[in-house]
Write an enzyme that holds these catalytic residues in place. Structure first.
Site, short mmCIF file in Angstrom:
data_model
loop_
_atom_site.label_atom_id
_atom_site.label_comp_id
_atom_site.label_asym_id
_atom_site.label_seq_id
_atom_site.Cartn_x
_atom_site.Cartn_y
_atom_site.Cartn_z
N LYS A 1 0.84 -1.21 0.00
CA LYS A 1 0.00 0.00 0.00
C LYS A 1 0.86 1.25 0.00
O LYS A 1 0.63 2.19 -0.76
CB LYS A 1 -0.92 0.01 1.24
N THR A 2 1.84 1.27 0.91
CA THR A 2 2.70 2.45 0.98
C THR A 2 3.46 2.62 -0.33
O THR A 2 3.66 3.73 -0.81
CB THR A 2 3.66 2.31 2.18
N ASP B 1 -1.74 7.76 3.82
CA ASP B 1 -1.31 6.40 4.22
C ASP B 1 -1.92 6.08 5.59
O ASP B 1 -2.31 6.99 6.33
CB ASP B 1 0.23 6.37 4.30
N GLU B 2 -2.00 4.82 5.95
CA GLU B 2 -2.54 4.38 7.25
C GLU B 2 -3.90 5.04 7.51
O GLU B 2 -4.17 5.52 8.62
CB GLU B 2 -1.57 4.74 8.39
N GLN C 1 -5.50 -3.28 10.87
CA GLN C 1 -4.38 -2.64 11.57
C GLN C 1 -4.78 -1.36 12.27
O GLN C 1 -3.96 -0.50 12.54
CB GLN C 1 -3.24 -2.36 10.59
N ARG D 1 5.19 -7.53 10.93
CA ARG D 1 6.40 -6.72 10.73
C ARG D 1 7.55 -7.59 10.26
O ARG D 1 8.57 -7.10 9.79
CB ARG D 1 6.82 -6.00 12.03
N1 LIG Z 1 4.91 -5.21 -6.48
C1 LIG Z 1 5.89 -5.42 -5.63
N2 LIG Z 1 6.96 -6.18 -5.97
C2 LIG Z 1 7.97 -6.42 -5.10
N3 LIG Z 1 8.00 -5.92 -3.83
C3 LIG Z 1 6.97 -5.14 -3.43
C4 LIG Z 1 5.88 -4.86 -4.29
N4 LIG Z 1 5.02 -4.07 -3.61
C5 LIG Z 1 5.55 -3.89 -2.39
N5 LIG Z 1 6.71 -4.52 -2.27
C6 LIG Z 1 7.58 -4.60 -1.06
O1 LIG Z 1 6.84 -5.25 -0.04
C7 LIG Z 1 7.10 -4.71 1.25
C8 LIG Z 1 5.80 -4.20 1.85
O2 LIG Z 1 5.32 -3.08 1.12
P1 LIG Z 1 4.62 -1.86 1.83
O3 LIG Z 1 5.40 -1.43 3.01
O4 LIG Z 1 4.28 -0.87 0.81
O5 LIG Z 1 3.30 -2.62 2.34
P2 LIG Z 1 2.06 -2.00 3.14
O6 LIG Z 1 0.85 -2.58 2.54
O7 LIG Z 1 2.17 -0.55 3.20
O8 LIG Z 1 2.29 -2.67 4.56
P3 LIG Z 1 1.73 -2.16 5.99
O9 LIG Z 1 0.27 -2.53 6.01
O10 LIG Z 1 2.50 -2.95 6.99
O11 LIG Z 1 1.95 -0.70 6.05
C9 LIG Z 1 8.10 -3.60 1.03
O12 LIG Z 1 9.38 -4.11 1.27
C10 LIG Z 1 7.91 -3.25 -0.45
O13 LIG Z 1 9.08 -2.71 -0.99
MG LIG Z 2 2.34 0.81 4.78
#
Ligand SMILES: Nc1ncnc2c1ncn2[C@@H]1O[C@H](COP(=O)(O)OP(=O)(O)OP(=O)(O)O)[C@@H](O)[C@H]1O
Ligand SMILES: [Mg+2]
Length: 691
Positions: free
Chosen positions: A37-38, A219-220, A250, A622
């Site tokens: 997402k981030t 975000d969040e 979350q 995490r």
């Molecule tokens: N399409 C993708 N291909 C490869 N790696 C990815 C891809 N999308 C995200 N990632 C990697 O996966 C990990 C998680 O991504 P991110 O932090 O954006 O998730 P999130 O959904 O924001 O998580 P959270 O809910 O914990 O905030 C990071 O290391 C990111 O670089």
């Molecule tokens: Mg995130």
């Protein structure tokens, strides 16, 4: 100069790309942890720039300053430093400061207002409520903050008060607000509610800000509260050009007024909303992800989500048992050493995190890590900027920004002591109270002679003149070198180093404090030079005057941390771990009473339990490669040792579904039985210890 080519397609999956390319209307990404997402937000910033948005018209809102910093780094890598510089990447609170700085006069603030930190709020509340009881004041602070986050003013709070306590709190809130107005000060909650009031009531201001922040990313999103949601709505207006990303599983700040309702409201308030789920997790191994999914499955669902990973099962989740906190810390250290031993030089200390429910749990880990010579940092706990000497200096700086800020006035006038005694200050304070003005204003009043002696007035005038002079210099000094000269001159004027040695018997401690002060001076000076360096990142802004830096200091400092990028094991609370990831995670104290946390006099509601479960889910997710879940057979509670019961969340992880040698259900059953037997023995032993 055009931005570097953005090759999003190579690194995002189709669902992520859909979110990135949806530019014409509101967009919501709801998806589980680690689904990228981030990453969607940072990539979308790049896409917006590519499609013609100017950087200054893009606002990205994150939950902490640290997250903002990280996002700025990622954006910089994607779009280059020039474009990244103008992006409005900030927390809701810093965005609020920015709005109030420009428009404050429209909501009755003078240009130079103060932002009170939590300590100041407490002292104002003690004063306003006429109590010396710190707990009472804290409870008011809590209640008033919740009300403000719900969008209630004092009158509305009074009208809906349910019991005697709340009625009293509402009365105190009225007085508290009067004082803030008199001091020309705002608290952290006002940083959201005042901009909201402004944008709601003032069409011109609303138009201006909608024109400035043309595209908003959040975000969040699940942890926004009611006023933040309303502020977002006012900012995006009819155009509704925004992207929010979040995960209902979350949502862990319900206790601070965050509401999951905001997720449900979004599709209702914006019927054209495009909702995009993400299902692939890119963070964790199969075993970790399965444990996380199993735990969160126990909670009722709002959005149905699936999460899968391409990674193999990986290491099974480890269940660590120990005899007490110290033993647990030793086991965590051994684990770090073992994993590093097996993994070779490639594994660094910063690949490890130890997560816990409550700040106080960090101490045994700090001791064990220190003994083992392993570098670590405690994140989100008492930060550098909470130290007394730094707060002293911030008090001074705030007084320069706003002389009517009585809490800052009191700190500055008494630090260091300069022959202005208690009685003088009490007399001045009474006089100010009588004339409803600030203490600084009172200081120059002609009729002050009715309250104080000529000698007392003389010393006050001297102080006042000095503040004036310093304010003038701070207003006209910018640039790193110039600022440093001014700051050192000021410290020498007020003999601050001497003050530290006078008040500290241990010379080494005094020297360490003085060193902190010098670090602080460097930090402020750098900001004046336009170099912002925090949380491991570094970026350039315009040069600022000392006064400009001083004004935002409490907001910058509230979450700021240092030494981010060094090779250190991270110790942090589960709450502060949100959004972050580490290869190796140790979840400490996963016991009934600790996680889920339960206060002695608390009746655990279903809602509270669900929030604790989400916290467990955040903790598990995490971890990227290995996860250890640690439980205590005995734990310290107040001064006593009590029997430790493994958390129900451990059972809910259903660890037997992965390939563990002993069936964890059996293991847990065996443990519980052993605890029961030992519990009896240990309470007998404890009784013997005491007698
Ligand atoms: N399409 C993708 N291909 C490869 N790696 C990815 C891809 N999308 C995200 N990632 C990697 O996966 C990990 C998680 O991504 P991110 O932090 O954006 O998730 P999130 O959904 O924001 O998580 P959270 O809910 O914990 O905030 C990071 O290391 C990111 O670089
Ligand atoms: Mg995130």
């Amino acid at each position: 100069m055009s931005s570097p080519p953005l090759d999003a397609a190579a690194t995002l999956n189709p669902a992520q790309l859909e979110a990135v390319y949806h530019l014409t209307g509101p967009c919501l990404v709801v998806a589980g942890a680690g689904s990228g997402k981030t990453r969607v937000i940072t990539t979308k910033i790049g896409q917006l720039l590519k499609s013609g948005y100017a950087a200054r018209n893009i606002a990205a809102i994150t939950f902490t300053n640290k997250a903002a910093q990280e996002m700025r780094e990622r954006a910089k890598a994607l779009v280059g430093p020039r474009a990244a510089k103008d992006l409005a990447i900030s927390t809701f609170h810093s965005l609020g400061v920015r709005i109030l700085r420009q428009e404050g006069t429209r909501v009755g603030l003078k240009e130079q207002f103060s932002i009170l930190d939590s300590d100041d709020v407490l002292s104002v509340l003690r004063d306003a409520g006429g109590t010396t009881d710190a707990n009472q004041a804290r409870s008011w602070q809590w209640t008033i903050s919740l009300w403000k986050n719900m969008g209630l003013n004092a009158a509305q709070a009074a009208a809906q008060a349910k019991d005697e306590n709340e009625r009293t709190a509402a009365i105190v809130m009225t007085k508290y607000q009067e004082r803030l107005a008199a001091y020309q000060a705002v608290d952290f909650d006002d940083l959201i509610s005042l901009p909201l009031k402004l944008l709601t009531e003032d069409a011109e201001a609303r138009g201006k800000w909608q024109d400035t922040l043309r595209y908003v990313l959040v975000d969040e999103y699940q942890d926004t509260n009611a006023v933040q949601y309303d502020l977002l709505k006012q900012l995006v207006g009819e155009r509704a050009l925004f992207t929010a990303v979040g995960d209902d599983d979350q949502s862990i700040y319900g206790w601070r007024g965050a509401t999951i309702e905001n997720l449900k409201r979004l599709p209702l308030d914006f019927p054209q909303l495009k909702v995009i789920p993400l299902e692939q997790n890119y963070r964790s191994t199969g075993a970790i992800l399965r444990a996380a999914n199993n735990v969160i499955a126990v909670n009722p669902k709002i959005f149905d989500k699936k999460l899968w990973s391409e990674f193999g099962d990986g290491e099974p989740v480890a269940l660590v048992e120990s005899d007490g906190e110290d033993h647990e810390a030793e086991r965590a250290v051994s684990r770090i050493q073992a994993i590093r031993g097996q993994g070779g030089a490639g594994i660094e200390f910063k690949d490890f995190a130890i997560l816990y429910r409550a700040n106080h749990q960090s101490r045994p880990f700090e001791q064990a890590l220190r003994r083992a010579n392993i570098p670590y940092k405690v994140s989100g706990g008492q930060s550098f900027f909470d130290k007394a000497e730094i707060k002293d200096l911030c008090g001074w700086l705030r007084l320069l920004v706003n002389q009517d800020d009585d809490p800052a006035f009191l700190r500055a006038v008494t630090t260091p002591k300069r022959g202005i005694g208690h009685q003088t200050i009490a007399g001045l304070s009474q006089f100010a109270g009588k004339w409803k003005c600030s203490m600084y204003e009172a200081l120059f009043a002609e009729s002050l002679g009715t309250a104080l002696s000529a000698k007392q007035i003389g010393s006050l005038h001297e102080f006042g003149r000095y503040v004036n002079e310093l304010e003038y210099k701070a207003r006209h000094t910018s640039g790193a070198k110039e600022a440093k000269v001014l700051l050192l001159e000021w410290l020498s004027d007020i003999a601050y180093e001497q003050h530290l040695y006078d008040n500290e018997e241990n010379e080494k401690v005094a020297a360490a404090r003085w060193n902190n002060v010098l670090d602080f001076v460097d930090w402020v000076a750098k900001r004046c030079g336009g170099e912002i360096q925090e949380d491991g990142g570094k970026f350039e802004t315009e040069k600022q005057t000392v006064l400009q830096v001083a004004q935002t200091i409490s907001v910058i400092l509230s979450m700021a941390e240092r030494n981010e990028d060094q090779d250190q094991v991270v110790l942090t609370t589960l709450h502060a771990s949100k959004g972050l990831e580490w290869p190796h995670v140790f979840l400490a104290g996963v016991n009934e009473g600790l996680l889920p946390f339960k206060a002695d006099d608390e009746e655990m509601t279903a809602q509270r339990l669900e929030e604790e479960r989400r916290l467990m889910y955040v903790g598990i997710t995490r971890a990227r490669k290995t996860l250890a879940v640690s439980t205590l057979r005995r734990r310290r509670k107040a001064r006593e040792l009590v029997m430790g019961i493994p958390s129900r969340f451990i059972l809910e992880m259903k660890l037997h579904e992965s390939s563990v040698k002993e069936d964890p259900r059996e293991k847990l059953k065996r443990l519980r039985e052993a605890f029961a037997a030992k519990g009896a023995a240990s309470s007998a032993a404890q009784a013997a210890d005491k007698s």
